[in-house]
Motif scaffolding. Sequence first.
Motif, PDB file in Angstrom:
ATOM      1  N   LEU A 129       0.612  -1.226  -0.318  1.00  0.00           N
ATOM      2  CA  LEU A 129       0.242   0.322  -0.299  1.00  0.00           C
ATOM      3  C   LEU A 129       0.372   1.386  -0.255  1.00  0.00           C
ATOM      4  O   LEU A 129       0.893   1.572  -0.596  1.00  0.00           O
ATOM      5  N   ASP A 130       1.934   1.150   0.785  1.00  0.00           N
ATOM      6  CA  ASP A 130       2.672   2.400   0.773  1.00  0.00           C
ATOM      7  C   ASP A 130       3.204   2.438  -0.381  1.00  0.00           C
ATOM      8  O   ASP A 130       3.309   3.807  -0.530  1.00  0.00           O
ATOM      9  N   GLU A 131       3.980   1.408  -1.280  1.00  0.00           N
ATOM     10  CA  GLU A 131       4.740   1.235  -2.306  1.00  0.00           C
ATOM     11  C   GLU A 131       3.470   2.193  -3.591  1.00  0.00           C
ATOM     12  O   GLU A 131       3.625   2.767  -3.927  1.00  0.00           O
ATOM     13  N   TYR A 132       2.581   2.188  -3.866  1.00  0.00           N
ATOM     14  CA  TYR A 132       0.893   2.273  -4.319  1.00  0.00           C
ATOM     15  C   TYR A 132       1.130   3.876  -4.364  1.00  0.00           C
ATOM     16  O   TYR A 132       0.995   4.599  -4.849  1.00  0.00           O
ATOM     17  N   LEU A 133       0.840   4.352  -2.814  1.00  0.00           N
ATOM     18  CA  LEU A 133       0.911   5.581  -2.010  1.00  0.00           C
ATOM     19  C   LEU A 133       1.503   6.800  -2.586  1.00  0.00           C
ATOM     20  O   LEU A 133       1.444   7.264  -3.328  1.00  0.00           O
ATOM     21  N   ALA A 134       3.230   5.832  -2.531  1.00  0.00           N
ATOM     22  CA  ALA A 134       4.129   6.273  -3.015  1.00  0.00           C
ATOM     23  C   ALA A 134       4.634   6.816  -4.211  1.00  0.00           C
ATOM     24  O   ALA A 134       5.195   8.172  -4.795  1.00  0.00           O
ATOM     25  N   LYS A 135       3.819   6.129  -5.125  1.00  0.00           N
ATOM     26  CA  LYS A 135       4.419   6.173  -6.942  1.00  0.00           C
ATOM     27  C   LYS A 135       3.302   6.690  -7.432  1.00  0.00           C
ATOM     28  O   LYS A 135       3.760   6.260  -8.544  1.00  0.00           O
ATOM     29  N   ASN A 136       2.427   6.812  -6.875  1.00  0.00           N
ATOM     30  CA  ASN A 136       0.461   7.103  -8.163  1.00  0.00           C
ATOM     31  C   ASN A 136       0.391   8.757  -8.409  1.00  0.00           C
ATOM     32  O   ASN A 136       0.838   8.279  -9.831  1.00  0.00           O
ATOM     33  N   ASN A 137       1.322   9.141  -7.885  1.00  0.00           N
ATOM     34  CA  ASN A 137       0.731  10.577  -8.040  1.00  0.00           C
ATOM     35  C   ASN A 137       2.228  11.308  -8.878  1.00  0.00           C
ATOM     36  O   ASN A 137       1.647  11.329  -9.604  1.00  0.00           O
ATOM     37  N   GLN A 138       3.035  10.104  -8.867  1.00  0.00           N
ATOM     38  CA  GLN A 138       4.546  10.496  -9.799  1.00  0.00           C
ATOM     39  C   GLN A 138       4.029  10.036 -10.866  1.00  0.00           C
ATOM     40  O   GLN A 138       4.352  10.936 -12.303  1.00  0.00           O
TER      41      GLN A 138
END
Length: 374
Positions: free
Chosen positions: A292-301
């Motif tokens: 979940l952390d990975e998706y949240l960290a990368k989605n907006n970029q």
Amino acid sequence: MVGDGIRKSGKIIMKKFILLPLIILIAGCSNDMDSTIETSTDIEETFNWRLVTSWPKNYPGLGMAPERIADLVEEMSDGQMKITVYGAEEQVPAFGVFDAVSSGSHQMGHSGGYFWKGKVPAAQFFTSVPFGLTADEINAWVNRGGGLELWREIYAPFNIYPIPAGNTGTQMFGWFNKEINSLEDIKGLKMRIPGIGGEVLKEAGGIPVTLPGGELFTALQTGVIDATEWVGPYNDLTFGFHQAAKYYYYPGWHEPGPMLELLINIDAWNSLPKHLQVIIETASKAVNQDMLDEYLAKNNQALTELVEVHGVELRRLPDDVIEEFREISNSILDDLAKEDETISKVYRSYLDFKNNVSAYHKISEDAFVESRNK
Ligand code: CA
């Protein structure tokens, strides 16, 4: 247990066992071996397990979760347990994971419960249902709100022990080559959207299609479908959907926070020593949050790249369309719950939790985020 240790000249000679590093440390600090801690790890009993998944090998996010669980288990068990991860189709088809674990041909699997809706309709509640729980909320329901006990109860007849093992967070509604300005635009819309989301689209006049991930790009590009959902910006960018569709719609009402699952054959699970069971549960719990952390960290970029570099048009679904989808979803879920006592029991627990957590979120997360973003 050092039953096979032979005491000789004040020292212990281990036969068949190695001592834990802690003991070596103590031995290094003292000549008095009489205080040796009586704990050991049986090196003869190692476990080499196979894990099959529904994802392409090493696919970002989804496919990396089982790899990380395998790495953690090997490190935490100091090599006593090794798990080899196979991507979709390497040993079994993407949707053959449940059966492989159930039959015991493979000890472990990594997948999403809503794929088994034909066999276990209630399994969908442990992944995601339209207008259901977000990632934080489903974690709370499963881990602290009675969900996990129900999940294990409904998988037990299939000889499977499930453990939460990843979450993508709220997804996007998806990629469209047609604008959605009103409910009229849903009529005749051919969209790849699996599960209950697809049933909702059908009820609203659309045409849901089920296609595996690998076929989506061509289907969208050639006009076989008008639209497709997949995951969110981080994964969608890797598939290149922006080269095949113009509009990117949100919110992902159909998958608000899908939880993935680690499936373990119960006989294999029962054959493990307790400490390895704890290691697997702990590794899986860590990866459930890490993904979940990975998706949240990368989605907006990824979203920024899609919009600013690739010229994607980001669109919000009109309110009346969202409202219609919500009403249809609730009515489909109500009907589903009437099918049998098991689904009804799971749905009641899920719905109670959702109502409670929504009420609290209104005056906590929702209220705060609204204030922050004004
Ligand atoms: Ca999806």
